[in-house]
Write an enzyme that holds these catalytic residues in place. Sequence first.
Site, PDB file in Angstrom:
ATOM      1  N   LYS A   1       0.865  -1.191   0.000  1.00  0.00           N
ATOM      2  CA  LYS A   1       0.000   0.000   0.000  1.00  0.00           C
ATOM      3  C   LYS A   1       0.891   1.226   0.000  1.00  0.00           C
ATOM      4  CE  LYS A   1      -4.452   0.684   0.037  1.00  0.00           C
ATOM      5  NZ  LYS A   1      -5.427  -0.211  -0.603  1.00  0.00           N
TER       6      LYS A   1
HETATM    7  P1  NAD Z   1     -12.719   7.656  -4.004  1.00  0.00           P
HETATM    8  O1  NAD Z   1     -11.759   8.698  -3.595  1.00  0.00           O
HETATM    9  O2  NAD Z   1     -13.004   7.429  -5.445  1.00  0.00           O
HETATM   10  O3  NAD Z   1     -14.150   7.909  -3.288  1.00  0.00           O
HETATM   11  C1  NAD Z   1     -14.270   8.094  -1.913  1.00  0.00           C
HETATM   12  C2  NAD Z   1     -15.695   8.534  -1.594  1.00  0.00           C
HETATM   13  O4  NAD Z   1     -15.806   8.659  -0.163  1.00  0.00           O
HETATM   14  C3  NAD Z   1     -16.083   9.889  -2.171  1.00  0.00           C
HETATM   15  O5  NAD Z   1     -17.459   9.889  -2.485  1.00  0.00           O
HETATM   16  C4  NAD Z   1     -15.796  10.853  -1.010  1.00  0.00           C
HETATM   17  O6  NAD Z   1     -16.574  12.045  -1.094  1.00  0.00           O
HETATM   18  C5  NAD Z   1     -16.219  10.001   0.160  1.00  0.00           C
HETATM   19  N1  NAD Z   1     -15.538  10.385   1.406  1.00  0.00           N
HETATM   20  C6  NAD Z   1     -14.242  10.691   1.554  1.00  0.00           C
HETATM   21  N2  NAD Z   1     -13.981  11.007   2.837  1.00  0.00           N
HETATM   22  C7  NAD Z   1     -15.158  10.868   3.501  1.00  0.00           C
HETATM   23  C8  NAD Z   1     -15.542  11.056   4.847  1.00  0.00           C
HETATM   24  N3  NAD Z   1     -14.648  11.435   5.783  1.00  0.00           N
HETATM   25  N4  NAD Z   1     -16.846  10.817   5.175  1.00  0.00           N
HETATM   26  C9  NAD Z   1     -17.733  10.429   4.237  1.00  0.00           C
HETATM   27  N5  NAD Z   1     -17.425  10.235   2.945  1.00  0.00           N
HETATM   28  C10 NAD Z   1     -16.158  10.461   2.591  1.00  0.00           C
HETATM   29  O7  NAD Z   1     -12.183   6.302  -3.317  1.00  0.00           O
HETATM   30  P2  NAD Z   1     -12.519   4.806  -3.725  1.00  0.00           P
HETATM   31  O8  NAD Z   1     -11.496   4.336  -4.678  1.00  0.00           O
HETATM   32  O9  NAD Z   1     -13.967   4.688  -4.053  1.00  0.00           O
HETATM   33  O10 NAD Z   1     -12.226   4.052  -2.349  1.00  0.00           O
HETATM   34  C11 NAD Z   1     -13.174   4.023  -1.302  1.00  0.00           C
HETATM   35  C12 NAD Z   1     -12.780   2.936  -0.311  1.00  0.00           C
HETATM   36  O11 NAD Z   1     -12.726   1.670  -0.989  1.00  0.00           O
HETATM   37  C13 NAD Z   1     -11.413   3.104   0.323  1.00  0.00           C
HETATM   38  O12 NAD Z   1     -11.459   2.583   1.639  1.00  0.00           O
HETATM   39  C14 NAD Z   1     -10.521   2.219  -0.517  1.00  0.00           C
HETATM   40  O13 NAD Z   1      -9.383   1.775   0.198  1.00  0.00           O
HETATM   41  C15 NAD Z   1     -11.464   1.071  -0.803  1.00  0.00           C
HETATM   42  N6  NAD Z   1     -11.126   0.271  -1.982  1.00  0.00           N
HETATM   43  C16 NAD Z   1     -11.031   0.846  -3.214  1.00  0.00           C
HETATM   44  C17 NAD Z   1     -10.747   0.055  -4.324  1.00  0.00           C
HETATM   45  C18 NAD Z   1     -10.715   0.619  -5.718  1.00  0.00           C
HETATM   46  O14 NAD Z   1     -10.615  -0.176  -6.658  1.00  0.00           O
HETATM   47  N7  NAD Z   1     -10.817   1.920  -5.908  1.00  0.00           N
HETATM   48  C19 NAD Z   1     -10.524  -1.325  -4.155  1.00  0.00           C
HETATM   49  C20 NAD Z   1     -10.649  -1.885  -2.878  1.00  0.00           C
HETATM   50  C21 NAD Z   1     -10.947  -1.069  -1.813  1.00  0.00           C
END
Ligand code: NAD
Length: 411
Positions: free
Chosen positions: A101
Amino acid sequence: MYHDAVGQFDRVASLMGLDKNVADRLRVPQRSTVVSFPFRHDTYNEVETIFGYRVQHLNTMGPTKGGIRFAPDVDLGEVTALAMLMTWKCAIVGVPFGGAKGGVRIDPMQLSRAELQRVTRRYTMEIINVIGPETDIPAPDLGTNEQVMAWLMDTYSQHVGHAVPAVVTGKPPALGGSVARREATGRGLIFLIPQAANATGIDGSSLRIAIHGFGNVGMFAAVAAEQAGHKVIAVSDISGGIYNPDGIDVSSASKWIQEHRFLEGYPEADHIPGNDIFGLECDVLIPAAVQGVLNADTAKDVKAKIVIEGANNPTTIEGDEILRERGIFIVPDILANAGGVTVSYFEWVQDVQKYFWTENEVVARLREIMTRAFDDVYSVAISENVDMRTAALIKGIRRVADAKLVRGVFP
Ligand code: NAD
């Protein structure tokens, strides 16, 4: 977060009777890189010192793999915990990677496009000696996206003198990214609904779903849920939530986000505080934003029968206990959101072979791997009489420990 991840590992290692030498080895990452670098703002005379991290937990079975997050509060402990969770996740779905990570301690929302590009390129240069298509392959995560991955790929390629698409996944298809990678994590969550509903004893054909987070994971989960015939009754982002008991029009909300960046002001639904999502009357709750949101305060209000963890570590240890005591079925992050790393693996395979698959091939193989992983974990849960999180950890840790033992100790 790191203490929680290690605490969870210790608990499961002792439950499994894991070899103590192997357990000690797996508690700590194999390599941690911490960097600091200067970053020039658009206002030319302002230079800030930024911290960045890249942690590689385990390289026993192949290169390490894991996202890079840009967030103002990311730290070494968080990145180390997430790298460890990535190891178990890769092992659960059977992709030949260890966990890694990365993180950059900066708020991407405050940056212009040019600033975001400069931070990305400089961070890439700082970690360039520890990443590579055969060593460690980054991907998007919180606060990063396809464009950031494209800049990372370009910086690495400029450095070595030729194009190296396989150094990173989650990049745009024009650069060797896989079709259906963007949608993979959200789609993978929704693929698991029928099996989770079956395990809970409810009809899984048309459920009411609430999603916390409307970024890459949350938005594509909403799209996939709607396509699968479910009703998305609420979604939220950092600006707050929107709610419509008759179902939100997901494509209209997604279009709004593309144009306005946040859900704030969206006209076609009621607005609610973001955290109200957790207590809504619904069947499936998907936390898909940040860690620690299902905690001692919020878990007691959850009305969903199923929680599918899209975000990494969205449930604290106390929150987990409360949800389980209340009989809520949890599909844990290391299983539920593994669709992202699965299609990242497909992307890497396609880049290495320079032979690209169709969307139908990617989606069919993703579905097969996700549903098989669920069945594997569920059968451990039944045979060992444990919850799904413990079962998933047993499954992942066992696979990794077996590999470690047969490789032996060098020298
Ligand atoms: P992203 O940045 O595309 O989206 C994050 C979302 O969460 C946005 O809508 C943002 O406004 C919201 N957000 C951010 N901070 C916040 C807060 N404090 N309170 C409420 N909402 C909040 O990120 P993502 O890629 O969608 O990732 C989201 C989660 O999924 C993370 O934990 C990430 O580790 C996990 N994840 C992502 C992937 C991937 O393929 N992108 C894969 C596995 C896990």
